[in-house]
Scaffold this motif. Structure first.
Motif, mmCIF file in Angstrom:
data_model
loop_
_atom_site.group_PDB
_atom_site.id
_atom_site.type_symbol
_atom_site.label_atom_id
_atom_site.label_comp_id
_atom_site.label_asym_id
_atom_site.label_seq_id
_atom_site.Cartn_x
_atom_site.Cartn_y
_atom_site.Cartn_z
ATOM 1 N N THR A 78 1.250 -1.007 -0.012
ATOM 2 C CA THR A 78 0.073 -0.048 0.523
ATOM 3 C C THR A 78 0.687 0.741 -0.277
ATOM 4 O OG1 THR A 78 -1.900 -1.314 1.037
ATOM 5 C CG2 THR A 78 -1.160 1.312 1.500
ATOM 6 N N ASP A 79 0.850 1.904 -1.062
ATOM 7 C CA ASP A 79 1.253 3.900 -0.875
ATOM 8 C C ASP A 79 0.954 4.132 0.524
ATOM 9 O OD1 ASP A 79 2.314 5.764 -1.004
ATOM 10 O OD2 ASP A 79 1.918 6.244 -3.634
ATOM 11 N N LEU A 80 1.510 4.358 1.399
ATOM 12 C CA LEU A 80 1.275 4.877 2.235
ATOM 13 C C LEU A 80 0.756 6.394 2.699
ATOM 14 C CD1 LEU A 80 3.139 2.924 4.758
ATOM 15 C CD2 LEU A 80 0.386 2.570 4.387
ATOM 16 N N LEU A 81 1.885 6.915 1.335
ATOM 17 C CA LEU A 81 1.831 7.591 2.148
ATOM 18 C C LEU A 81 1.021 8.498 1.231
ATOM 19 C CD1 LEU A 81 5.598 9.585 0.906
ATOM 20 C CD2 LEU A 81 4.632 10.027 2.633
ATOM 21 N N THR A 82 0.568 8.291 0.100
ATOM 22 C CA THR A 82 -1.004 9.049 -0.427
ATOM 23 C C THR A 82 -2.316 7.967 0.376
ATOM 24 O OG1 THR A 82 0.316 8.449 -2.794
ATOM 25 C CG2 THR A 82 -1.888 8.515 -2.935
ATOM 26 N N VAL A 83 -1.781 7.194 0.782
ATOM 27 C CA VAL A 83 -3.866 6.330 1.557
ATOM 28 C C VAL A 83 -3.700 7.318 2.413
ATOM 29 C CG1 VAL A 83 -4.775 5.078 2.965
ATOM 30 C CG2 VAL A 83 -3.547 4.012 0.355
ATOM 31 N N SER A 84 -2.736 8.081 3.076
ATOM 32 C CA SER A 84 -2.166 8.896 4.219
ATOM 33 C C SER A 84 -3.477 10.377 4.065
ATOM 34 C CB SER A 84 -1.595 8.706 5.805
ATOM 35 O OG SER A 84 -0.341 9.779 4.508
ATOM 36 N N ARG A 85 -2.554 10.680 2.970
ATOM 37 C CA ARG A 85 -3.282 11.986 2.121
ATOM 38 C C ARG A 85 -4.861 12.160 2.638
ATOM 39 N NH1 ARG A 85 -4.339 13.835 -1.985
ATOM 40 N NH2 ARG A 85 -3.077 12.220 -3.290
ATOM 41 N N LEU A 86 -5.071 11.166 0.898
ATOM 42 C CA LEU A 86 -6.285 11.129 1.061
ATOM 43 C C LEU A 86 -7.392 10.770 2.867
ATOM 44 C CD1 LEU A 86 -6.095 8.182 -1.903
ATOM 45 C CD2 LEU A 86 -6.763 11.014 -1.734
ATOM 46 N N ALA A 87 -7.133 10.208 3.166
ATOM 47 C CA ALA A 87 -7.224 9.798 4.905
ATOM 48 C C ALA A 87 -7.628 11.113 5.373
ATOM 49 C CB ALA A 87 -7.400 8.814 5.630
ATOM 50 N N HIS A 88 -6.476 12.293 5.410
ATOM 51 C CA HIS A 88 -6.428 13.498 5.762
ATOM 52 C C HIS A 88 -7.317 14.485 5.537
ATOM 53 C CE1 HIS A 88 -2.090 12.347 7.680
ATOM 54 N NE2 HIS A 88 -3.241 11.293 8.878
ATOM 55 N N ASP A 89 -7.407 14.346 4.422
ATOM 56 C CA ASP A 89 -7.808 15.463 3.354
ATOM 57 C C ASP A 89 -9.877 14.720 3.917
ATOM 58 O OD1 ASP A 89 -5.853 15.758 2.047
ATOM 59 O OD2 ASP A 89 -6.253 15.041 0.300
ATOM 60 N N ALA A 90 -10.545 13.595 4.240
ATOM 61 C CA ALA A 90 -11.571 13.426 4.817
ATOM 62 C C ALA A 90 -11.587 13.445 6.352
ATOM 63 C CB ALA A 90 -11.456 11.859 4.393
ATOM 64 N N ASP A 91 -10.264 13.985 6.949
ATOM 65 C CA ASP A 91 -10.747 14.040 8.184
ATOM 66 C C ASP A 91 -10.587 12.830 9.462
ATOM 67 O OD1 ASP A 91 -10.746 16.800 8.504
ATOM 68 O OD2 ASP A 91 -12.167 17.226 8.561
ATOM 69 N N ALA A 92 -10.023 11.638 8.193
ATOM 70 C CA ALA A 92 -10.098 10.104 9.197
ATOM 71 C C ALA A 92 -8.691 10.499 9.387
ATOM 72 C CB ALA A 92 -10.132 9.758 8.284
ATOM 73 N N ILE A 93 -8.244 8.917 10.275
ATOM 74 C CA ILE A 93 -6.784 8.622 11.166
ATOM 75 C C ILE A 93 -6.798 7.719 10.126
ATOM 76 C CG2 ILE A 93 -7.061 9.878 12.746
ATOM 77 C CD1 ILE A 93 -6.836 6.821 14.298
ATOM 78 N N CYS A 94 -4.849 8.094 9.527
ATOM 79 C CA CYS A 94 -4.777 6.482 9.035
ATOM 80 C C CYS A 94 -3.566 5.796 10.076
ATOM 81 C CB CYS A 94 -3.818 6.625 8.040
ATOM 82 S SG CYS A 94 -3.119 5.057 6.656
ATOM 83 N N VAL A 95 -4.303 3.878 9.978
ATOM 84 C CA VAL A 95 -3.731 3.256 10.834
ATOM 85 C C VAL A 95 -2.901 2.724 9.768
ATOM 86 C CG1 VAL A 95 -3.807 1.454 12.245
ATOM 87 C CG2 VAL A 95 -5.079 3.451 12.252
ATOM 88 N N CYS A 96 -1.679 1.562 9.989
ATOM 89 C CA CYS A 96 -0.849 0.586 10.055
ATOM 90 C C CYS A 96 -0.452 -0.782 10.361
ATOM 91 C CB CYS A 96 0.116 1.380 8.911
ATOM 92 S SG CYS A 96 1.689 -0.056 7.942
ATOM 93 N N ASP A 97 -0.981 -1.745 9.788
ATOM 94 C CA ASP A 97 -0.859 -2.658 11.032
ATOM 95 C C ASP A 97 0.947 -3.272 9.883
ATOM 96 O OD1 ASP A 97 0.085 -4.856 11.051
ATOM 97 O OD2 ASP A 97 -1.797 -6.096 11.215
#
Length: 372
Positions: free
Chosen positions: A152-171
């Protein structure tokens, strides 16, 4: 500091009373007050805090570059507590490729409670963006994924999450901070099953959460950790801390052997496909180089045929132990669909392999004789 130095310094605390270079285990469940009814060191009861667990939690935060670490009695306990910190009506976006216990927890426990969730292929970034809802509060990644080792592209997915005011969690269980630090890639929380590589010897159950920031959400999870009580014993914490000392050395040795094993299997006529981030034909090769320091010590192999052929193959192995779990010093192999049960979507011919510390040539010879 280099990781090996950091791992040792984070877990090395000379006892100030005796000078012992190995810290003592504080097994006590309760702590005495002085004559003024004060707690000398702010420890009240081991469910809420304990010196041995606190030492482990501080070490975990240092290893992942986070502000706060929390230790739990298992990886599932850590995941459960994080979901519990959300509210009924909130939405979780979960990777399609994820440990099977994570969606099971959402479906069987938290969906009836009021949490909603959906799953998406996180290698498709457009699909990730379109799957984030107005009420999405958490985006859950797992990379490399279990058991197909997708990235998973963590940089991009975390940005998408933050744009929606969501937190990004990684196992981050499969990579460990030796190979990948999701908080440095703008994730908010890292989850580990410390049962695996952190402890490293298949003899202790544990889990962990590491938070990038100490904020209101972090404090809510900390409160739930104490209230729910899914915490590890002091002895279990001590065992995980001991395992951390050799984490970097073990991971690099296991990874070198995994590379050799994957290359052998990838060219074998009895093998249909090998899933390993270190192979040049891995579809996420560029992304692996971008966010990881190495491919890890886990691989999956699909033998030619179906479940019967796969099970027959592992039945002939002599050095691999047929057991679930991963990250220990012994090499393990399992028919993954059998472990996941009748609802498994894992290919029936897929075997998940955890490479241990045996010599690479011995493991390859064992695989070769079993594939005949």
């Amino acid at each position: 500091m280099h990781f090996d130095t950091l791992a040792l310094r984070a877990t090395h605390q000379t006892d100030p009373t005796t000078g012992a270079v190995v810290p003592p285990i504080h097994l006590s469940t309760t702590f005495a007050r002085n004559e003024a009814n004060e707690l000398p060191a702010d420890y009240l009861y081991t469910r809420t805090s304990n010196p041995t667990r606190e030492a482990l939690e501080q070490a975990l935060a240092k290893l992942e570059g986070g502000a706060v670490g929390m230790a739990f009695s298992s990886g599932q306990a850590a995941t459960m507590t994080l979901f519990q910190a959300l509210r009924p009506g909130d939405h979780v976006l979960l990777a399609t490729q994820a440990y099977y216990g994570t969606p099971a927890l959402l479906e069987q426990v938290f969906h009836p409670w009021g949490l909603t969730y959906s799953r998406v292929d996180m290698s498709d970034l457009d699909a990730v963006q379109s799957s984030i809802h107005e009420n999405t509060r958490m985006v859950w990644c797992e990379t490399p994924s279990n058991p197909m080792l997708t990235i998973t592209d963590l940089l991009t997915v975390s940005r998408l999450a933050h744009d929606a005011d969501a937190i990004c969690v990684c196992d981050n269980t499969w990579a460990t901070p030796v190979l990948q630090r999701p908080l440095d890639l703008n994730c908010d929380v890292v989850m580990h099953s410390t049962t695996k590589y952190f402890s490293g010897h298949s003899d202790v159950l544990g889990g962990a959460l590491i938070f990038k920031r100490n904020n209101a959400f972090t404090e809510r999870v900390r409160s739930l950790q104490g209230h729910l009580g899914a915490v590890p014993s002091p002895f279990d914490c001590w065992l995980v801390s001991r395992g951390i000392k050799t984490l970097g050395v073990r991971m690099r040795a296991q990874m070198a052997t995994a590379q050799a094993v994957a290359e052998f299997l990838d060219g074998h006529p009895a093998v249909e496909q090998v899933h390993y981030p270190g192979l040049p034909n891995h579809p996420d090769r560029a992304l692996i180089h971008q966010q990881m320091n190495g491919p890890g010590a886990m691989l999956s192999v699909q033998v030619r045929g179906g479940a019967n052929e796969a099970i027959r193959f592992i039945g002939k192995l002599r050095l691999f132990t047929r057991a679930t779990s991963l990250g220990g010093v012994e090499s393990l192999i399992e028919h993954r669909a059998s472990v996941e049960g009748h609802n498994s979507t894992t290919p029936q011919n897929l075997l998940r392999v955890s490479i241990g510390l045996e010599h690479a040539e011995d493991l390859i010879a064992d695989l070769a004789q079993a594939l005949v």
